[in-house]
Enzyme design. Sequence first.
Site, PDB file in Angstrom:
ATOM      1  N   GLY A 186       0.841  -1.188   0.000  1.00  0.00           N
ATOM      2  CA  GLY A 186       0.000   0.000   0.000  1.00  0.00           C
ATOM      3  C   GLY A 186       0.880   1.242   0.000  1.00  0.00           C
ATOM      4  CD  GLN A 228       3.511   5.950   2.628  1.00  0.00           C
ATOM      5  OE1 GLN A 228       2.552   5.411   2.096  1.00  0.00           O
ATOM      6  NE2 GLN A 228       4.490   5.260   3.198  1.00  0.00           N
ATOM      7  CB  CYS A 250       5.212   2.226   7.177  1.00  0.00           C
ATOM      8  SG  CYS A 250       4.703   3.724   6.311  1.00  0.00           S
ATOM      9  CG  LEU A 251       6.594   1.120   1.124  1.00  0.00           C
ATOM     10  CD1 LEU A 251       5.967   1.461  -0.223  1.00  0.00           C
ATOM     11  CD2 LEU A 251       7.696   0.085   0.960  1.00  0.00           C
ATOM     12  CG  HIS A 270      -0.561   1.329   7.390  1.00  0.00           C
ATOM     13  ND1 HIS A 270       0.420   0.870   8.243  1.00  0.00           N
ATOM     14  CD2 HIS A 270       0.065   2.199   6.540  1.00  0.00           C
ATOM     15  CE1 HIS A 270       1.573   1.458   7.928  1.00  0.00           C
ATOM     16  NE2 HIS A 270       1.382   2.257   6.898  1.00  0.00           N
ATOM     17  CD  GLU A 271      -0.972   2.461   2.829  1.00  0.00           C
ATOM     18  OE1 GLU A 271      -0.564   3.640   2.725  1.00  0.00           O
ATOM     19  OE2 GLU A 271      -0.224   1.510   3.102  1.00  0.00           O
ATOM     20  CG  HIS A 324       0.227   6.980   5.472  1.00  0.00           C
ATOM     21  ND1 HIS A 324       1.388   7.487   5.995  1.00  0.00           N
ATOM     22  CD2 HIS A 324       0.439   5.648   5.322  1.00  0.00           C
ATOM     23  CE1 HIS A 324       2.271   6.504   6.149  1.00  0.00           C
ATOM     24  NE2 HIS A 324       1.721   5.372   5.756  1.00  0.00           N
TER      25      HIS A 324
HETATM   26 CO    CO Z   1       2.589   3.500   5.722  1.00  0.00          CO
END
Ligand code: CO
Length: 167
Positions: free
Chosen positions: A45, A50, A89-90, A131-132, A135
């Site tokens: 995701g 991000q 998380c990226l 989670h996304e 953000h």
């Molecule tokens: Co994340």
Amino acid sequence: MLEIIKYPNLLLRRRAKKVMNILAPEIQELISAMIATMKNAGGIGLAAPQIKQSLRIIVINAKNGPRVLINPKVVWKSFFKKIIFEEGCLSFPEIFGLVRRYRWVILKYQDQDGQLQKIKAQGLLTTVIQHELDHLYGILFIDKVFKYTKGEDKIKELIKQANYKER
Ligand code: CO
């Protein structure tokens, strides 16, 4: 590929804005680039903040191909937070931790063509989507981790740096 910003970059703490012009070429290109960037990074995701775009766009790498959720909104959710997954998380390389999430959520969103859609997410998908979605409000998974499984020392150091920046 787009650059994925890393914590403690303060852009990750901004609240994202609604996308008004989904069909505009720059938004369509942004979405394609987000999908490519997510796949290239091996993520499941990615949220627009991000990649430095403060917009309400999420891409998910689901079983049956990538899924794009624009202007998503939770309309209903299970009452108790019950499922626990190990999340990463990226924007937080090498850091993993356990997070409790709602067992299911129902969302309304617009797809890449601007059409209104509804989805009930459960299982791994509900975790990824929650989670996304966080953000988009500047909320990060480290705000919700109750136990780190990897990188605890590293994240403590990063949080110290972040507090310094926010001051
Ligand atoms: Co994340």
